[in-house]
Design an enzyme around this catalytic site. Sequence first.
Site, short mmCIF file in Angstrom:
data_model
loop_
_atom_site.label_atom_id
_atom_site.label_comp_id
_atom_site.label_asym_id
_atom_site.label_seq_id
_atom_site.Cartn_x
_atom_site.Cartn_y
_atom_site.Cartn_z
N SER A 156 64.95 -115.94 -20.79
CA SER A 156 64.81 -115.58 -19.38
C SER A 156 64.77 -114.07 -19.18
O SER A 156 64.08 -113.58 -18.28
CB SER A 156 65.95 -116.19 -18.56
OG SER A 156 67.21 -115.72 -18.99
N HIS A 186 65.64 -113.94 -9.00
CA HIS A 186 66.03 -114.59 -10.26
C HIS A 186 67.54 -114.53 -10.43
O HIS A 186 68.20 -113.57 -10.01
CB HIS A 186 65.34 -113.91 -11.46
CG HIS A 186 65.80 -112.51 -11.70
ND1 HIS A 186 66.77 -112.18 -12.63
CD2 HIS A 186 65.43 -111.33 -11.12
CE1 HIS A 186 66.96 -110.87 -12.62
NE2 HIS A 186 66.17 -110.32 -11.72
N HIS A 211 71.16 -116.99 -12.41
CA HIS A 211 71.69 -118.22 -13.01
C HIS A 211 72.28 -119.10 -11.91
O HIS A 211 73.50 -119.23 -11.77
CB HIS A 211 72.74 -117.88 -14.07
CG HIS A 211 72.21 -117.10 -15.23
ND1 HIS A 211 71.04 -117.45 -15.89
CD2 HIS A 211 72.68 -115.98 -15.85
CE1 HIS A 211 70.83 -116.58 -16.87
NE2 HIS A 211 71.80 -115.68 -16.86
N THR A 221 69.43 -112.41 -29.92
CA THR A 221 70.84 -112.59 -30.21
C THR A 221 71.15 -112.11 -31.62
O THR A 221 70.45 -112.45 -32.57
CB THR A 221 71.23 -114.07 -30.05
OG1 THR A 221 70.92 -114.48 -28.71
CG2 THR A 221 72.71 -114.28 -30.31
#
Length: 356
Positions: A86, A140, A142, A290
């Site tokens: 995202s 945008h 969560h 990550t």
Amino acid sequence: MGLLRIMMPPKLQLLAVLTFGVLMLFLENQIQNLEESREKLERAIARHEVREIEQRHSMDGSRQEIALDDDEDILIIYNRVPKTASTSFTNIAYDLCAKNKYHVLHINTTKNNPVMSLQDQVRFVKNVSSWREMKPGFYHGHVSFLDFTKFGVKKKPIYINVIRDPIERLVSYYYFLRFGDDYRPGLRRRKQGDKKTFDECVAAGGSDCAPEKLWLQIPFFCGHSSECWNVGSRWALDQAKYNLVNEYFLVGVTEELEDFIMLLEAALPRFFRGATELYRSGKKSHLRKTTEKKAPSKETTAKLQQSDIWKMENEFYEFALEQFQFVRAHAVREKDGELYVLAPNFFYEKIYPKSN
């Protein structure tokens, strides 16, 4: 250090250890305070920028309401699921907003809680629907799906989203909490210091890798009903599927992100003109990686796949993937290994009555 232990009396050794421990706790506390201060400063700057924009457009507070053109009266909401690429996609929107003349706003909820209170739902819907200065707007955050018609809004926003293979998403999130990523490498993460691999966590029956942690993409699409967050709910899965088909303009998958961006550019050039080339250039593709992530073993994957929760999340993922590939098949063609958007393939004829 061994020589120091020999020379130092036991009481002094204990005092030194305690002093070191207190010092480390103090430093960690200071780092946490600095991080909280930084977040407060970011919020203050954001509020100041919003006020400046509103003042710039207000014209002494007495400007007459003029209907916006259809191309300007557009809201896109990307209620992004964590660890689905995202950030990479959102940064493309940020890069294009000045050139394509639209606004990008982050919905920052407390502790990234995806469920808004009822009063916050009302405020959010009313705010984004009437905030003319921020249209066209790309929001945008969560946040789980929110049905605007429930609040009497005449024009609904355009919802988009991206989902990911459920196990891949959980593995990425597991390591992200421990090692962070290359986007903000210096930031201390919640589980920092825990060196246990995902395989070791599953073998030990750890809570951070439990099948229940897979339950995220379904509730994000299901919405704000209590049953959506009831882990393993068949009703929630069915509602998520319904919303994906009926309430979302387009839902892509992380594994085919470029195709998702290409379809958005073809269908919504007002926002996404130039997005495909920007993604292909590599400047923003896979921006957030990550750190220290290790692929799970076959044994770990097989163990998770025995869970009913995985079966439901995977069913939803496969459903979304099939729908996305169906849309793509009717919008693009492949030639020499490259995808090309189809030209318009309909026109009007036999138009009556005939004009003189």
